[in-house]
Write an enzyme that holds these catalytic residues in place. Sequence first.
Site, mmCIF file in Angstrom:
data_model
loop_
_atom_site.group_PDB
_atom_site.id
_atom_site.type_symbol
_atom_site.label_atom_id
_atom_site.label_comp_id
_atom_site.label_asym_id
_atom_site.label_seq_id
_atom_site.Cartn_x
_atom_site.Cartn_y
_atom_site.Cartn_z
ATOM 1 N N LYS A 283 78.977 -6.422 -75.350
ATOM 2 C CA LYS A 283 80.336 -5.978 -75.730
ATOM 3 C C LYS A 283 80.604 -6.201 -77.214
ATOM 4 O O LYS A 283 81.744 -6.142 -77.654
ATOM 5 C CB LYS A 283 81.380 -6.762 -74.923
ATOM 6 C CG LYS A 283 81.327 -6.518 -73.437
ATOM 7 C CD LYS A 283 82.536 -7.135 -72.746
ATOM 8 C CE LYS A 283 82.162 -8.274 -71.855
ATOM 9 N NZ LYS A 283 83.271 -9.044 -71.349
ATOM 10 N N HIS B 122 55.933 -21.926 -83.260
ATOM 11 C CA HIS B 122 56.060 -22.175 -81.822
ATOM 12 C C HIS B 122 55.679 -23.657 -81.630
ATOM 13 O O HIS B 122 54.595 -23.962 -81.139
ATOM 14 C CB HIS B 122 55.116 -21.220 -81.076
ATOM 15 C CG HIS B 122 55.358 -21.115 -79.610
ATOM 16 N ND1 HIS B 122 56.154 -21.989 -78.906
ATOM 17 C CD2 HIS B 122 54.893 -20.221 -78.693
ATOM 18 C CE1 HIS B 122 56.160 -21.634 -77.632
ATOM 19 N NE2 HIS B 122 55.412 -20.570 -77.479
ATOM 20 N N ARG C 249 64.162 -18.757 -77.427
ATOM 21 C CA ARG C 249 63.099 -17.919 -77.982
ATOM 22 C C ARG C 249 63.766 -16.674 -78.540
ATOM 23 O O ARG C 249 64.583 -16.046 -77.874
ATOM 24 C CB ARG C 249 62.092 -17.544 -76.912
ATOM 25 C CG ARG C 249 61.132 -16.486 -77.381
ATOM 26 C CD ARG C 249 60.003 -16.262 -76.457
ATOM 27 N NE ARG C 249 59.039 -17.339 -76.532
ATOM 28 C CZ ARG C 249 57.786 -17.243 -76.063
ATOM 29 N NH1 ARG C 249 57.367 -16.136 -75.500
ATOM 30 N NH2 ARG C 249 56.945 -18.263 -76.156
ATOM 31 N N ARG D 76 55.068 -18.276 -69.647
ATOM 32 C CA ARG D 76 54.697 -19.691 -69.637
ATOM 33 C C ARG D 76 55.730 -20.598 -70.284
ATOM 34 O O ARG D 76 56.086 -21.635 -69.726
ATOM 35 C CB ARG D 76 53.358 -19.913 -70.384
ATOM 36 C CG ARG D 76 52.155 -19.635 -69.564
ATOM 37 C CD ARG D 76 51.035 -19.156 -70.459
ATOM 38 N NE ARG D 76 51.397 -17.852 -70.979
ATOM 39 C CZ ARG D 76 51.107 -16.704 -70.361
ATOM 40 N NH1 ARG D 76 50.391 -16.711 -69.293
ATOM 41 N NH2 ARG D 76 51.508 -15.543 -70.849
ATOM 42 N N THR D 77 56.189 -20.240 -71.455
ATOM 43 C CA THR D 77 57.103 -21.149 -72.156
ATOM 44 C C THR D 77 58.379 -21.303 -71.342
ATOM 45 O O THR D 77 58.879 -22.418 -71.136
ATOM 46 C CB THR D 77 57.400 -20.622 -73.574
ATOM 47 O OG1 THR D 77 56.156 -20.368 -74.223
ATOM 48 C CG2 THR D 77 58.192 -21.627 -74.380
HETATM 49 C C1 NCD Z 1 52.372 -17.042 -77.296
HETATM 50 C C2 NCD Z 1 53.660 -16.687 -78.018
HETATM 51 O O1 NCD Z 1 54.631 -16.293 -77.396
HETATM 52 O O2 NCD Z 1 53.648 -16.860 -79.217
HETATM 53 N N1 NCD Z 1 52.529 -17.184 -75.923
HETATM 54 C C3 NCD Z 1 52.928 -18.401 -75.413
HETATM 55 O O3 NCD Z 1 54.011 -18.883 -75.678
HETATM 56 N N2 NCD Z 1 52.042 -19.052 -74.650
HETATM 57 C C4 NCD Z 1 51.221 -16.218 -77.670
HETATM 58 C C5 NCD Z 1 51.314 -14.728 -77.644
HETATM 59 O O4 NCD Z 1 52.299 -14.108 -77.295
HETATM 60 O O5 NCD Z 1 50.276 -14.130 -77.985
#
Ligand code: NCD
Length: 366
Positions: free
Chosen positions: A111, A165, A132, A82-83
């Site tokens: 490398k 997040h 991320r 999703r993100t």
């Molecule tokens: C979450 C995350 O990655 O922290 N997912 C997201 O971004 N919607 C929640 C999770 O992984 O449980």
Amino acid sequence: MDIRPEDPTELPTAHRVALLSQNEKVFHVILAQQFDREFIDHLVRIAEMVRTIADAKPGAMFLKSLLGHKRAMLYFIQPSTRTFMSFASASQILGMPYDEVRDRSTSSEHKGETEDDTVRVLSQYCDLIIMRHPVEGFAERMAHMLNAMRRPVPVINGGSGKDQHPTQALLDIYTLYRCFGGPLAERVAPHAEKNHFAGKTIAFVGDLKRGRTVRSLTYLLCRYPGVRLLFVSPPELAIGEDILEYVRRHGIAYSIERDLRAVIRECDAVYMTRLQDEWDTAGESKNIDYARYHLTADMTDQFKPDLAILHPLPRRHELDVRLDADPRAKYWDQVRNGMWIRAALIAYLFNVDGAVLDHYQSYYSY
Ligand code: NCD
């Protein structure tokens, strides 16, 4: 001058927030504590406008004209559906091309290039990096590192370890605005200072120790006096003391609970989370009875008529699929809201939020 602190996470929060701004404006988006009420209200307004404008072809074309001259880089070396997709879609809505690195084995890190150098290199190809990463504080450290480059580009934190997040928190609060915030006209009204959260009870349920979305959303909810928070979790997965201290400092009422069934009646919103067992070091969550933190279809007779059921997803068994058809289930809406609020955030970072506002006011307000 290089003002890079060795470990920025050790600085006081106000100092960290200040270092992430430029010209009194949020520049890097790393911590939920960067967002005050004015900022959240503004982004909600812009998100509502973007989604309204995007609905008709001329509006969608207008939005696409806004950022065709910019490029984004999505550096996602931790799994994401999703993100990643919502940032990709948000970039497309604004006409901004993006590129992606999702697998270290296909980059020069294979490398022996350091992550720092990889990010420095990526920054040369783009105007924004969304990242991320499994390590807490990584995005913040990269933000400071890029500040010291000749051509700093903003960093958006798309999830940093177990810590934060912040853009998930934005979409969560946006979803709650759409549940509690009255009609669209009210949500797009200028200076909408009304506190829609006063008197509401919001329960966080599940693995609150390692759920970064819970941590970030709690920071945002502390901006709304009169909200009441319930932290419902097994003792082994309790919310961090640092968060509780923040909640207390902001005068927000809360309680620690062990059983969802005992409190579900009182809730105006319930924020479900899965067991985050990828963080286990020795299978320690295997013996936890997580069933007490499941929301099931047989509990609906105890739900308030307008309960909002949220979940950042992905889900496992904690959220009964039989609830999906219930109008109180808002988790699919969250996914879509994420795309719009991230478009609003990107528009803000590149100073085209004003153009969105002007367009909306000339075509949609009377
Ligand atoms: C979450 C995350 O990655 O922290 N997912 C997201 O971004 N919607 C929640 C999770 O992984 O449980």
